[in-house]
Write a protein that holds these residues in place. Structure first.
Motif, PDB file in Angstrom:
ATOM      1  N   VAL A  14      45.664  49.328  56.077  1.00 51.38           N
ATOM      2  CA  VAL A  14      47.168  49.072  55.811  1.00 51.38           C
ATOM      3  C   VAL A  14      47.226  49.670  54.511  1.00 51.38           C
ATOM      4  O   VAL A  14      48.323  50.241  54.205  1.00 51.38           O
ATOM      5  CB  VAL A  14      47.406  47.642  55.983  1.00 51.38           C
ATOM      6  CG1 VAL A  14      48.865  47.286  55.386  1.00 51.38           C
ATOM      7  CG2 VAL A  14      47.384  47.288  57.445  1.00 51.38           C
ATOM      8  N   THR A  15      46.454  49.436  53.460  1.00 50.11           N
ATOM      9  CA  THR A  15      46.593  50.033  52.268  1.00 50.11           C
ATOM     10  C   THR A  15      46.817  51.568  52.079  1.00 50.11           C
ATOM     11  O   THR A  15      47.845  52.041  51.640  1.00 50.11           O
ATOM     12  CB  THR A  15      45.426  49.750  51.103  1.00 50.11           C
ATOM     13  OG1 THR A  15      45.344  48.256  51.043  1.00 50.11           O
ATOM     14  CG2 THR A  15      45.340  50.173  49.768  1.00 50.11           C
ATOM     15  N   VAL A  16      45.881  52.303  52.877  1.00 50.40           N
ATOM     16  CA  VAL A  16      45.819  53.758  53.043  1.00 50.40           C
ATOM     17  C   VAL A  16      47.372  54.238  53.675  1.00 50.40           C
ATOM     18  O   VAL A  16      48.062  55.106  52.966  1.00 50.40           O
ATOM     19  CB  VAL A  16      44.876  54.160  53.510  1.00 50.40           C
ATOM     20  CG1 VAL A  16      44.904  55.878  53.842  1.00 50.40           C
ATOM     21  CG2 VAL A  16      43.474  54.031  52.979  1.00 50.40           C
ATOM     22  N   VAL A  17      47.682  53.444  54.731  1.00 52.85           N
ATOM     23  CA  VAL A  17      48.869  53.813  55.356  1.00 52.85           C
ATOM     24  C   VAL A  17      50.252  53.514  54.508  1.00 52.85           C
ATOM     25  O   VAL A  17      50.987  54.243  54.237  1.00 52.85           O
ATOM     26  CB  VAL A  17      49.043  53.132  56.834  1.00 52.85           C
ATOM     27  CG1 VAL A  17      50.297  53.454  57.311  1.00 52.85           C
ATOM     28  CG2 VAL A  17      48.039  53.464  57.736  1.00 52.85           C
ATOM     29  N   GLY A  18      50.078  52.484  53.832  1.00 54.44           N
ATOM     30  CA  GLY A  18      51.233  51.752  53.053  1.00 54.44           C
ATOM     31  C   GLY A  18      51.369  52.691  51.927  1.00 54.44           C
ATOM     32  O   GLY A  18      52.726  53.041  51.610  1.00 54.44           O
ATOM     33  N   LEU A  19      50.436  53.010  51.132  1.00 56.07           N
ATOM     34  CA  LEU A  19      50.628  54.011  49.897  1.00 56.07           C
ATOM     35  C   LEU A  19      50.950  55.371  50.341  1.00 56.07           C
ATOM     36  O   LEU A  19      51.697  56.025  49.584  1.00 56.07           O
ATOM     37  CB  LEU A  19      49.464  53.992  48.989  1.00 56.07           C
ATOM     38  CG  LEU A  19      48.839  52.532  48.512  1.00 56.07           C
ATOM     39  CD1 LEU A  19      47.607  52.771  47.707  1.00 56.07           C
ATOM     40  CD2 LEU A  19      49.966  52.308  47.652  1.00 56.07           C
ATOM     41  N   GLY A  20      50.599  55.915  51.517  1.00 60.49           N
ATOM     42  CA  GLY A  20      50.954  57.103  52.003  1.00 60.49           C
ATOM     43  C   GLY A  20      52.700  57.066  52.509  1.00 60.49           C
ATOM     44  O   GLY A  20      53.395  58.003  52.028  1.00 60.49           O
ATOM     45  N   LEU A  21      53.063  55.810  52.853  1.00 56.18           N
ATOM     46  CA  LEU A  21      54.367  55.704  53.028  1.00 56.18           C
ATOM     47  C   LEU A  21      55.332  55.602  51.816  1.00 56.18           C
ATOM     48  O   LEU A  21      56.253  56.132  51.665  1.00 56.18           O
ATOM     49  CB  LEU A  21      54.606  54.433  54.138  1.00 56.18           C
ATOM     50  CG  LEU A  21      54.250  54.490  55.404  1.00 56.18           C
ATOM     51  CD1 LEU A  21      54.533  53.020  56.042  1.00 56.18           C
ATOM     52  CD2 LEU A  21      55.220  55.351  56.350  1.00 56.18           C
ATOM     53  N   THR A  22      54.674  55.064  50.693  1.00 57.31           N
ATOM     54  CA  THR A  22      55.413  55.017  49.388  1.00 57.31           C
ATOM     55  C   THR A  22      55.325  56.557  49.078  1.00 57.31           C
ATOM     56  O   THR A  22      56.657  56.992  48.241  1.00 57.31           O
ATOM     57  CB  THR A  22      54.595  54.182  48.327  1.00 57.31           C
ATOM     58  OG1 THR A  22      53.458  54.893  48.176  1.00 57.31           O
ATOM     59  CG2 THR A  22      54.349  52.865  49.047  1.00 57.31           C
ATOM     60  N   LEU A  23      54.437  57.254  49.287  1.00 56.16           N
ATOM     61  CA  LEU A  23      54.642  58.853  48.835  1.00 56.16           C
ATOM     62  C   LEU A  23      55.888  59.510  49.633  1.00 56.16           C
ATOM     63  O   LEU A  23      56.690  60.146  48.905  1.00 56.16           O
ATOM     64  CB  LEU A  23      53.418  59.588  49.038  1.00 56.16           C
ATOM     65  CG  LEU A  23      52.370  59.351  48.113  1.00 56.16           C
ATOM     66  CD1 LEU A  23      50.857  60.165  48.551  1.00 56.16           C
ATOM     67  CD2 LEU A  23      52.592  59.748  46.723  1.00 56.16           C
ATOM     68  N   TRP A  24      55.786  59.315  50.916  1.00 52.14           N
ATOM     69  CA  TRP A  24      56.911  59.704  51.669  1.00 52.14           C
ATOM     70  C   TRP A  24      58.423  59.357  51.280  1.00 52.14           C
ATOM     71  O   TRP A  24      59.260  59.990  51.240  1.00 52.14           O
ATOM     72  CB  TRP A  24      56.645  59.287  53.250  1.00 52.14           C
ATOM     73  CG  TRP A  24      57.641  60.005  53.968  1.00 52.14           C
ATOM     74  CD1 TRP A  24      58.033  61.332  54.601  1.00 52.14           C
ATOM     75  CD2 TRP A  24      58.779  59.075  54.594  1.00 52.14           C
ATOM     76  NE1 TRP A  24      59.317  61.207  55.401  1.00 52.14           N
ATOM     77  CE2 TRP A  24      59.690  59.766  55.453  1.00 52.14           C
ATOM     78  CE3 TRP A  24      59.125  57.676  54.531  1.00 52.14           C
ATOM     79  CZ2 TRP A  24      60.800  59.382  56.172  1.00 52.14           C
ATOM     80  CZ3 TRP A  24      60.254  57.355  54.950  1.00 52.14           C
ATOM     81  CH2 TRP A  24      60.984  58.015  55.730  1.00 52.14           C
TER      82      TRP A  24
END
Length: 347
Positions: A14-24
């Motif tokens: 979830v951390t990897v996906v979530g931080l990826g979403l913050t970049l997007w």
């Protein structure tokens, strides 16, 4: 190490996906590299803030969960965490705006997406009510632990032992909370007094109502099936407790950003770690291994409740709240380790 990875696997994902979403999200809102990295950094800080503020929540959850049946444990750790993540981190801030601004849910979402400044202002206007409600509820949670009849393990012994002597006095916890409410009510300006008193009493009544409903439900279930003792009533208690713990994190997040979606991502990441820590504490029976860890958590809750009351008068940086909670838990863990070593030396 492998065992620990097992508990935190989904949190890392979830951390990897979530931080990826913050970049997007950062690129979608700003269209610049600096803005994108700013969103990423804030998302990471929010996740760490939520973890630091909620570690005591995980300990208290584990303490309650250990007495629940495996079925209700699984229900809380699945449905309960969904309510905590989506309900408190997304729906709750939206609901505040819906009620405060008298607008529909979709309009509140549009406001959060297109007018974040106005959205944050509405949330800020509700801060007094939230802080008063959460302060009263969490103070009752802490006092209920320290004044439990039959409590014979004390961490800060000189103080806890004296407090435990009043456990047999009926309603002493309620009297203490009401006294604190009256003290702060005497300091607040008159225009805020009604809101503060109403919200504080609502927090107190909510705690008592959850306790009563929990006892009634669990007693009713136990009468028909002993195996479900500590089921629905304990589940409801933990849900309200989670909600109260989330108040400061949700409100504090607006000090870093006014973007609802960024807040939801950052706090959602943190909430997943709280879930992982809760599961680990229950399955590895960590609370039983560390004698004073639970005490540190409840001292942290008591400090948090006082801070929430103080926030009705003045702003207190969230970093102070997080550090104080972490300090109490850290020292209680160190005290537990020392106790274990001393006991082992005697043997």
């Amino acid at each position: 190490m492998a065992a620990t990875w097992h508990y935190f696997k989904w949190s890392f994902i979830v951390t990897v996906v979530g931080l990826g979403l913050t970049l997007w999200l950062g690129w979608a809102y700003t269209g610049t590299l600096a803005g994108t990295m700013g969103f990423f950094l804030i998302g990471a800080i929010l996740a760490v803030l939520e973890i630091s503020l909620s570690f005591d929540n995980a300990i208290v959850n584990a303490n309650k969960l250990k007495d629940m049946t495996p079925v209700w444990q699984r229900r809380f750790l699945t449905w309960g965490i969904l309510i905590a993540v989506f309900g408190m981190r997304i729906v709750f801030p939206l609901l505040i705006v819906v009620v405060a601004a008298s607008i529909g849910p979709w309009e509140a979402i549009r406001l959060a997406a297109t007018q974040p400044d106005e959205y944050a202002r509405i949330i800020g206007d509700a801060h007094l009510s939230i802080a008063a409600f959460g302060g009263a509820f969490l103070m009752m949670v802490a006092l209920n632990f320290f004044m439990a009849e039959g409590k014979d393990v004390h961490w800060i012994a000189a103080l806890e032992r004296q407090v435990a002597k009043f456990a047999s006095i009926r309603g002493i916890e309620v009297a203490i909370v009401l006294a604190v409410v009256l003290i702060f009510a005497s300091i607040l300006p008159d225009q805020y007094l009604a809101t503060f008193l109403y919200s504080s009493i609502a927090g107190l009544v909510t705690f008592l109502a959850v306790e009563v409903v929990g006892h009634v439900l669990d007693a009713s279930q136990q009468a028909t099936d002993v195996a479900v003792k500590g089921g629905l009533g304990a589940f409801l208690y933990l849900e309200v407790l989670d909600a109260s713990f989330s108040f400061d994190g949700v409100i504090g997040a607006f000090a870093l950003t006014q973007n609802l979606f960024l807040i939801a991502i950052g706090l959602g990441i943190g909430a997943m770690y709280v879930r992982s820590m809760t599961i680990m504490l229950v399955e590895k029976q960590t609370l039983a291994q560390f004698r004073y860890l639970e005490h540190g958590a409840f001292w942290s809750i008591l400090i948090l409740s006082v801070i929430m009351f103080c926030q009705t008068i003045t702003h207190i940086p969230e970093i102070i709240t997080g550090l104080l909670g972490a300090a109490f838990i850290g020292v209680s863990l160190w005290s537990s380790i020392r106790f274990n070593r001393a006991a082992a030396a005697v043997l």
